[in-house]
Structure formats: structure tokens, C-alpha cells
Scaffold this active site. Structure first.
Site, PDB file in Angstrom:
ATOM      1  N   GLU A  93       0.960  -1.226  -0.025  1.00  0.00           N
ATOM      2  CA  GLU A  93      -0.167   0.435  -0.066  1.00  0.00           C
ATOM      3  C   GLU A  93       1.240   1.507  -0.322  1.00  0.00           C
ATOM      4  OE1 GLU A  93      -2.206   0.236   3.199  1.00  0.00           O
ATOM      5  OE2 GLU A  93      -3.123  -2.554   2.858  1.00  0.00           O
ATOM      6  N   CYS A 107       3.549   8.197   1.793  1.00  0.00           N
ATOM      7  CA  CYS A 107       3.671   7.050   2.510  1.00  0.00           C
ATOM      8  C   CYS A 107       4.012   6.176   1.929  1.00  0.00           C
ATOM      9  CB  CYS A 107       2.429   7.324   3.901  1.00  0.00           C
ATOM     10  SG  CYS A 107       2.562   5.936   5.105  1.00  0.00           S
ATOM     11  N   CYS A 114       5.206  -7.773   6.613  1.00  0.00           N
ATOM     12  CA  CYS A 114       6.323  -7.427   7.942  1.00  0.00           C
ATOM     13  C   CYS A 114       6.524  -8.110   9.449  1.00  0.00           C
ATOM     14  CB  CYS A 114       5.846  -6.144   8.880  1.00  0.00           C
ATOM     15  SG  CYS A 114       7.299  -5.433  10.296  1.00  0.00           S
ATOM     16  N   CYS A 118       4.000  -6.463  15.722  1.00  0.00           N
ATOM     17  CA  CYS A 118       3.424  -5.726  17.005  1.00  0.00           C
ATOM     18  C   CYS A 118       1.998  -6.327  16.280  1.00  0.00           C
ATOM     19  CB  CYS A 118       4.065  -4.010  16.000  1.00  0.00           C
ATOM     20  SG  CYS A 118       5.300  -3.960  16.259  1.00  0.00           S
ATOM     21  N   CYS A 121      -1.098  -3.887  14.452  1.00  0.00           N
ATOM     22  CA  CYS A 121      -0.925  -3.641  13.526  1.00  0.00           C
ATOM     23  C   CYS A 121      -1.160  -4.812  12.271  1.00  0.00           C
ATOM     24  CB  CYS A 121       0.573  -3.199  13.094  1.00  0.00           C
ATOM     25  SG  CYS A 121       1.303  -2.900  11.287  1.00  0.00           S
ATOM     26  N   CYS A 338      -2.165   1.683   8.153  1.00  0.00           N
ATOM     27  CA  CYS A 338      -1.413   0.221   7.506  1.00  0.00           C
ATOM     28  C   CYS A 338      -1.626  -0.890   7.786  1.00  0.00           C
ATOM     29  CB  CYS A 338       0.506   0.646   8.583  1.00  0.00           C
ATOM     30  SG  CYS A 338       1.178  -0.738   8.544  1.00  0.00           S
TER      31      CYS A 338
HETATM   32  N1  SAH Z   1       7.358  -0.568  11.217  1.00  0.00           N
HETATM   33  C1  SAH Z   1       7.722   1.007  11.168  1.00  0.00           C
HETATM   34  C2  SAH Z   1       7.142   2.112   9.478  1.00  0.00           C
HETATM   35  C3  SAH Z   1       5.020   1.498   9.594  1.00  0.00           C
HETATM   36  S1  SAH Z   1       4.273   1.437  10.777  1.00  0.00           S
HETATM   37  C4  SAH Z   1       6.706   1.665  12.358  1.00  0.00           C
HETATM   38  O1  SAH Z   1       6.085   0.795  13.394  1.00  0.00           O
HETATM   39  O2  SAH Z   1       7.856   2.654  12.967  1.00  0.00           O
HETATM   40  C5  SAH Z   1       3.696   2.893  10.723  1.00  0.00           C
HETATM   41  C6  SAH Z   1       3.491   4.307  12.157  1.00  0.00           C
HETATM   42  O3  SAH Z   1       1.723   3.614  12.187  1.00  0.00           O
HETATM   43  C7  SAH Z   1       3.620   2.893  13.644  1.00  0.00           C
HETATM   44  O4  SAH Z   1       4.527   4.107  14.521  1.00  0.00           O
HETATM   45  C8  SAH Z   1       3.169   2.057  13.962  1.00  0.00           C
HETATM   46  O5  SAH Z   1       3.307   1.386  15.235  1.00  0.00           O
HETATM   47  C9  SAH Z   1       1.898   2.599  13.436  1.00  0.00           C
HETATM   48  N2  SAH Z   1       0.677   1.386  13.784  1.00  0.00           N
HETATM   49  C10 SAH Z   1       0.541   0.385  13.337  1.00  0.00           C
HETATM   50  N3  SAH Z   1      -0.331  -0.289  13.675  1.00  0.00           N
HETATM   51  C11 SAH Z   1      -1.235   1.350  14.090  1.00  0.00           C
HETATM   52  C12 SAH Z   1      -2.812   0.582  14.384  1.00  0.00           C
HETATM   53  N4  SAH Z   1      -3.664   0.191  14.786  1.00  0.00           N
HETATM   54  N5  SAH Z   1      -3.390   2.181  15.329  1.00  0.00           N
HETATM   55  C13 SAH Z   1      -2.197   3.294  15.623  1.00  0.00           C
HETATM   56  N6  SAH Z   1      -1.603   2.986  14.447  1.00  0.00           N
HETATM   57  C14 SAH Z   1      -0.977   1.687  13.937  1.00  0.00           C
HETATM   58 FE1  SF4 Z   2       5.850  -4.029  11.146  1.00  0.00          FE
HETATM   59 FE2  SF4 Z   2       3.213  -2.693  12.007  1.00  0.00          FE
HETATM   60 FE3  SF4 Z   2       5.310  -3.353  13.939  1.00  0.00          FE
HETATM   61 FE4  SF4 Z   2       5.841  -1.233  12.243  1.00  0.00          FE
HETATM   62  S1  SF4 Z   2       4.060  -1.343  13.653  1.00  0.00           S
HETATM   63  S2  SF4 Z   2       6.930  -2.962  13.032  1.00  0.00           S
HETATM   64  S3  SF4 Z   2       5.092  -2.276  10.158  1.00  0.00           S
HETATM   65  S4  SF4 Z   2       3.973  -5.026  12.800  1.00  0.00           S
END
Ligand code: SAH
Ligand code: SF4
Length: 361
Positions: A93, A107, A114, A118, A121, A338
Site C-alpha cells: 500500500e 507514505c 512485516c 506488533c 498493526c 497501515c
Molecule cells: N514499521 C515502521 C513503519 C511502519 S508502521 C514502524 O513501526 O514505525 C507506521 C506507524 O503506524 C507506526 O508508528 C505504527 O506503530 C503505527 N501503527 C500501526 N498500526 C496501527 C494502528 N492500528 N493504530 C495506530 N497506529 C498504528
Molecule cells: Fe511492522 Fe507494523 Fe510493527 Fe511497523 S507497526 S514494525 S509495520 S508490525
């Protein structure tokens, strides 16, 4: 066999290739201008190149690395989200966001899926598929730049904050940043590029040493190891103390303020106690906190914090002299969180398949 993607070559590599074909060096520079300045989508229109060379380029290279699978525009027209299919079927995306002050920010993704897992996410919930190449990262921005230029606008900012962990795909992400920044590339100022990381400490230190002025965002989300271990498994490998040391090192080397990302999850990391711990952790560090009420995802039961909690959290940070901004995730109505559009399209397809299967029986 699919041909190599021409955007995977650096200018030096393209020059060497064309030299190997008996072409003078300026031909590579001309082709490069068509790719990055005019952003053409066909070798045939590279009109200052001899026809034989255009044909050879078209025979040996691919110009297209992404096929548009779905596109959504937010109701206010300020956000465009694209789901792209890569030649091997993987989906990624990218999102374009317009701001009132003329900023136009892309973005972009650095991986399909990934590996960091997390829990909240959508991309993490998919697991890791593969790294993107430098060209696949850059062309997401090229595509949006082309869209904007057709409307008389210009892409001003890029954030590596889409799917994937950029520092896990270090070489390609770095090559992409250099290409985005290059005068002969997309010419986006280093200060207008931001990399967001979950906190891979050794790579973060290495990134600090690259001599770039790129903005850094760190996805923090918790201020104690106990809490962060639950949300971000990577914390078990590189706990907060090591991450904060690396963050301080980045500020020291690069001189820029760091952004910490904090998704506020009701009853989980939005308590006054967590805010106080965060305030103590960050006090004195040149930084800013982005507070983002959680965007709910299919694989995680957490909910966004309500506005009163958000305000109370922010008030505590203020008392510790830690600046913060509450951000609403852009394009919530178009699944612009994301990994969410891909998850949604996949779910729709599963639904359609189930319906078909149901009809057959
Ligand atoms: N992997 C990198 C960049 C991609 S994620 C990272 O983790 O920083 C981009 C941002 O979206 C990160 O700050 C992540 O923690 C946040 N993010 C992911 N899922 C989310 C969600 N469900 N609600 C709010 N922020 C989220
Ligand atoms: Fe990966 Fe999502 Fe964690 Fe960013 S927030 S490191 S994209 S799993």
C-alpha cells in the site's frame, strides 16, 4: 522470465549498462531524466534517445513494477490510498496526503508484510512476505509525483511509514532515500523525508552515521519494558534503555528532533501512570510525541482511547515539558491505516470465495 525493473538501477549502474551497449554516458543521463523528471510510463516516448536504444531498453528492462489493484479517495478528497500488486503477486500500500499548507506527502511501504509482529498493526498481523527492492520503494513515490504533476502540483514530502520495517530492509530503504533525495532523482529535500522505525537498535545507530538529515520517527507506544514487550515483540530483543540510547545518539549525530509515535489504546497504554513514566523517560530529549488514538484492526481487540483520556495523557506530558500533538489517522474512512486496505480487500475476496463455494454446494 520478467526483465529487471529499470528503477532498481542506480544512475551509475544504468550508465555502466548503456556503456556496455556502446552508448555514450550522456544517454544514461537522458534516460534517467525521463524516468525521474518526466516520470514517463513508456520507453517509446523517450524521444531524445535513438529508436534502437529505446527498443533495446524496452526489451531488456521493465518500466512498470506496480499494478494498481485498488484505489480509494477519502470523502474530503485529501487522501488517496493505493493498493499495488507486485509482479510476484504480493500486495503493498501507499498513501498520498494533502495538507492545507501545500504539503503533499507520500507514505510508502518498504516490505510486503512485516516480521516485527506488533500486535495492533494490520501489517504485523499478516506476517512477513518479502523485502521490497529500492526501485519498488521509489516508484511508489514516483507514481504519486506523476499524479500530482498532472494537476500542477508537486510531491513535497515522503515518509517511509507504510507497510514494513524500513530498517529491517536497510540497504534498499537507504538506496531509496538517496534516490528520493538526489537532485537528479525526485529532488525531495532530506528534511522532507522521514523514516519510521519500531526500533532496531544496531541499524538505527548505523542510520545515524549515514550523514543524512532525514527525520526519524520511533514507534514507542509504551514507556516500560513490561508493557512494550506485550505490544511490540521487538522490545524483548532491544529494550527501552538501548532504544533510548540509540535515539539520543541519533539526535547527537543528526541534530534533528525525534518524533515518538504512540498509539493510544484504551485502558492499555493511556493511563496517567504510563504518561508520567513516558514524561520521565523523554524529559530533556529533543523530541516530540505524536499521540494517535488506535486504529482498530481485525486481529487485535484493543480500542482507541476516548478524547478525555487523550487530553489527560497530553496534560501530563506538558507537565514534563514534553511536546505532543494529537493526530487523527488520515483517511480512516478509506482504511488508510497501515496494512488495512490490503486486509480489507483480502477479507472481501475471502467473503466472495465463501459465497461462491456456498453457491456451489
Ligand atoms: N514499521 C515502521 C513503519 C511502519 S508502521 C514502524 O513501526 O514505525 C507506521 C506507524 O503506524 C507506526 O508508528 C505504527 O506503530 C503505527 N501503527 C500501526 N498500526 C496501527 C494502528 N492500528 N493504530 C495506530 N497506529 C498504528
Ligand atoms: Fe511492522 Fe507494523 Fe510493527 Fe511497523 S507497526 S514494525 S509495520 S508490525
Amino acid at each position: 522470465m520478467t526483465q529487471p525493473l529499470i528503477y532498481d538501477l542506480s544512475l551509475d549502474e544504468l550508465t555502466a549498462t548503456l556503456r556496455g551497449w556502446g552508448e555514450p554516458a550522456y544517454r544514461a543521463r537522458q534516460a534517467w531524466e525521463w524516468l525521474y523528471q518526466h516520470k514517463v510510463d513508456d520507453f517509446a516516448v523517450m524521444l531524445n534517445l535513438p529508436q534502437a536504444l529505446r527498443e533495446r531498453l524496452a526489451a531488456e528492462f521493465r518500466l512498470h513494477g506496480l499494478a494498481l489493484e485498488a484505489e480509494q479517495r477519502s470523502s474530503d478528497g485529501q487522501t488517496v490510498k493505493r493498493l499495488w500488486r507486485l509482479p510476484d503477486g504480493q500486495m503493498i500500500e501507499s498513501v498520498l496526503m494533502a495538507y492545507d499548507d501545500e504539503r503533499r506527502t507520500a507514505c510508502i511501504s518498504t516490505q510486503a508484510g512485516c516480521a516485527m509482529g506488533c500486535v495492533f498493526c494490520a501489517t504485523g498481523q499478516m506476517g512477513f512476505a518479502r523485502h521490497l527492492t529500492a526501485g519498488e520503494i521509489v516508484i511508489q513515490a514516483v507514481q504519486f509525483a506523476r499524479l500530482l504533476e498532472a494537476e500542477g502540483e508537486r510531491l513535497s514530502n515522503v515518509v517511509l511509514m507504510g507497510m514494513g520495517e524500513p530498517l529491517h530492509n536497510y540497504e534498499a530503504s537507504l538506496a531509496a532515500i538517496r534516490r528520493l533525495n538526489d537532485e537528479r532523482g525526485l529532488a525531495i529535500g532530506q528534511r522532507h523525508i522521514t523514516l519510521s522505525t519500531v526500533g532496531l537498535v544496531p541499524q538505527l545507530r548505523r542510520f545515524a552515521d549515514e550523514g543524512l538529515q532525514v527525520g526519524l520517527a520511533i514507534s514507542l507506544h509504551a514507556a516500560t519494558d513490561e508493557e512494550r514487550n506485550k505490544l511490540l515483540p521487538v522490545n524483548r530483543r532491544w529494550p527501552l534503555a538501548a532504544l533510548l540510547d540509540a535515539a539520543r545518539y541519533y539526535v547527537e549525530r543528526v541534530g534533528r528532533r525525534i518524533t515518538f509515535e504512540w498509539a493510544l489504546i484504551a485502558g492499555e497504554n493511556d493511563t496517567v501512570t504510563q504518561a508520567e513514566t513516558l514524561g520521565r523517560l523523554l524529559s530533556g530529549l529533543k523530541c516530540h510525541v505524536n499521540l494517535i488514538p488506535l486504529n482498530p484492526t481485525g486481529g487485535y481487540a484493543g480500542k482507541p482511547s476516548d478524547p478525555a483520556r487523550v487530553e489527560a495523557f497530553q496534560a501530563v506530558l506538558r507537565a514534563y515539558h514534553v511536546g505532543s500533538t494529537v493526530r487523527v489517522r488520515r483517511g480512516i474512512d478509506i482504511q488508510a491505516g497501515c496494512g488495512q486496505l490490503k486486509a480489507e480487500v483480502a477479507a472481501r475476496r475471502r467473503g466472495a470465495r465463501a459465497e461462491r463455494a456456498g453457491g456451489d454446494s
